[in-house]
Write a protein that holds these residues in place. Structure first.
Motif, short mmCIF file in Angstrom:
data_model
loop_
_atom_site.label_atom_id
_atom_site.label_comp_id
_atom_site.label_asym_id
_atom_site.label_seq_id
_atom_site.Cartn_x
_atom_site.Cartn_y
_atom_site.Cartn_z
N LEU A 1 -22.42 41.28 -25.99
CA LEU A 1 -22.47 42.65 -26.49
C LEU A 1 -21.53 43.55 -25.70
O LEU A 1 -20.87 44.42 -26.26
CB LEU A 1 -23.91 43.19 -26.41
CG LEU A 1 -24.90 42.58 -27.41
CD1 LEU A 1 -26.33 43.05 -27.11
CD2 LEU A 1 -24.51 42.93 -28.85
N ARG A 2 -21.45 43.30 -24.39
CA ARG A 2 -20.52 44.08 -23.55
C ARG A 2 -19.07 43.79 -23.93
O ARG A 2 -18.24 44.70 -24.00
CB ARG A 2 -20.76 43.77 -22.08
CG ARG A 2 -22.02 44.44 -21.51
CD ARG A 2 -22.40 43.86 -20.16
NE ARG A 2 -21.30 43.92 -19.20
CZ ARG A 2 -21.18 43.14 -18.13
NH1 ARG A 2 -22.11 42.21 -17.88
NH2 ARG A 2 -20.16 43.27 -17.31
N VAL A 3 -18.79 42.52 -24.20
CA VAL A 3 -17.43 42.15 -24.63
C VAL A 3 -17.12 42.82 -25.97
O VAL A 3 -16.04 43.36 -26.17
CB VAL A 3 -17.28 40.61 -24.75
CG1 VAL A 3 -15.91 40.26 -25.34
CG2 VAL A 3 -17.44 39.94 -23.39
N ALA A 4 -18.09 42.78 -26.86
CA ALA A 4 -17.92 43.38 -28.19
C ALA A 4 -17.61 44.87 -28.10
O ALA A 4 -16.91 45.42 -28.94
CB ALA A 4 -19.18 43.17 -29.04
N CYS A 5 -18.11 45.50 -27.04
CA CYS A 5 -17.86 46.93 -26.82
C CYS A 5 -16.55 47.19 -26.07
O CYS A 5 -16.22 48.34 -25.77
CB CYS A 5 -19.02 47.55 -26.05
SG CYS A 5 -20.55 47.60 -27.01
N GLY A 6 -15.82 46.11 -25.76
CA GLY A 6 -14.51 46.27 -25.12
C GLY A 6 -14.53 46.22 -23.61
O GLY A 6 -13.57 46.63 -22.95
N ASP A 7 -15.61 45.69 -23.02
CA ASP A 7 -15.73 45.57 -21.56
C ASP A 7 -14.86 44.40 -21.07
O ASP A 7 -15.20 43.23 -21.27
CB ASP A 7 -17.21 45.35 -21.19
CG ASP A 7 -17.44 45.36 -19.68
OD1 ASP A 7 -16.52 45.01 -18.92
OD2 ASP A 7 -18.57 45.72 -19.27
N GLU A 8 -13.74 44.71 -20.42
CA GLU A 8 -12.81 43.68 -19.97
C GLU A 8 -13.40 42.82 -18.85
O GLU A 8 -13.10 41.63 -18.75
CB GLU A 8 -11.50 44.33 -19.50
CG GLU A 8 -10.71 44.96 -20.64
CD GLU A 8 -9.39 45.57 -20.19
OE1 GLU A 8 -8.98 45.30 -19.04
OE2 GLU A 8 -8.78 46.30 -20.98
N HIS A 9 -14.21 43.42 -18.00
CA HIS A 9 -14.85 42.67 -16.91
C HIS A 9 -15.79 41.61 -17.49
O HIS A 9 -15.83 40.47 -17.02
CB HIS A 9 -15.62 43.62 -15.98
CG HIS A 9 -16.30 42.90 -14.86
ND1 HIS A 9 -15.62 42.36 -13.79
CD2 HIS A 9 -17.63 42.60 -14.66
CE1 HIS A 9 -16.48 41.77 -12.97
NE2 HIS A 9 -17.71 41.91 -13.48
N ALA A 10 -16.52 42.00 -18.52
CA ALA A 10 -17.44 41.06 -19.19
C ALA A 10 -16.64 39.93 -19.86
O ALA A 10 -17.06 38.77 -19.83
CB ALA A 10 -18.27 41.81 -20.23
N PHE A 11 -15.52 40.27 -20.44
CA PHE A 11 -14.67 39.26 -21.08
C PHE A 11 -14.15 38.27 -20.04
O PHE A 11 -14.12 37.06 -20.27
CB PHE A 11 -13.50 39.93 -21.80
CG PHE A 11 -12.55 38.96 -22.44
CD1 PHE A 11 -12.93 38.24 -23.57
CD2 PHE A 11 -11.29 38.73 -21.90
CE1 PHE A 11 -12.06 37.32 -24.16
CE2 PHE A 11 -10.43 37.82 -22.48
CZ PHE A 11 -10.81 37.12 -23.61
#
Length: 198
Positions: A14-24
């Motif tokens: 969900l964090r990646v889906a929101c554009g969180d680069e650290h999560a990616f």
């Protein structure tokens, strides 16, 4: 065996889906080695496996909004990576067929009869000598040493795509040079022999 995404991983997606680069980055670090091993089994090429892993994660990032609907990320990852790997293998097979065709165009003028062969091979040597250093090295490693794209790329520190371009450029230059400089009498002789064979 995990059939579905763990709660902590679901949150990560969900964090990646929101554009969180650290999560990616965390997602990549968690899966890239496992995925690379999986793809290597399919492609039998370290370089191609690395390329597929990078492409797949880039695709995931570019369409990250869709991750909210993913219920089993590992299965999702393996399916899209397998499809991409198979597409890459198909593309590679087509490139090899195309390269073989180019090579046959260069050698098509060579007759079984020894007449004119000395002239032909002399021109071939001259054509190779006229190639830029990198193209020449790639061509010789491919044609004389019979190395594959990946092997040449590794030995010369180039990408497989660059090796392919150098080889295509070299083959085209050699063909043009030989056709432009071969003596008309030798050309007629070679053509006549080829027609007698058919």
């Amino acid at each position: 065996m995990v059939d579905q995404v763990l709660p902590c991983e679901k949150e990560l997606l969900l964090r990646v889906a929101c554009g969180d680069e650290h999560a990616f980055s965390e997602l990549f670090n968690t899966y890239h080695q496992l995925l690379g091993t999986h793809i290597y089994r399919i492609t039998d090429s370290v370089e191609l496996a690395e390329e597929v892993v990078q492409d797949v994660f880039l695709k995931i990032w570019m369409s990250r909004e869709t991750l909210t609907a993913v219920q089993n990320f590992r299965a999702y990852l393996f399916v899209i990576s397998k499809n991409h790997a198979l597409n890459c293998l198909r593309k590679l097979a087509k490139e090899r067929i195309h390269q073989k065709t180019l090579e046959e165009n260069v050698t098509a003028m060579v007759p079984e009869d020894t007449s004119g062969l000395d002239t032909y091979y002399s021109l071939l040597d001259q054509a190779i000598d006229h190639l830029p250093p990198q193209q020449q090295k790639v061509y010789l490693l491919s044609r004389h040493n019979r190395l594959k794209y990946d092997e040449i790329a590794h030995q010369m520190g180039l990408s497989r795509e660059t090796v392919k371009k150098y080889l295509q450029g070299a083959t085209h230059s050699i063909t043009s040079f030989v056709q432009s400089n071969i003596d008309i009498s030798v050309m007629i002789l070679i053509v006549s022999i080829l027609f007698k064979k058919s």
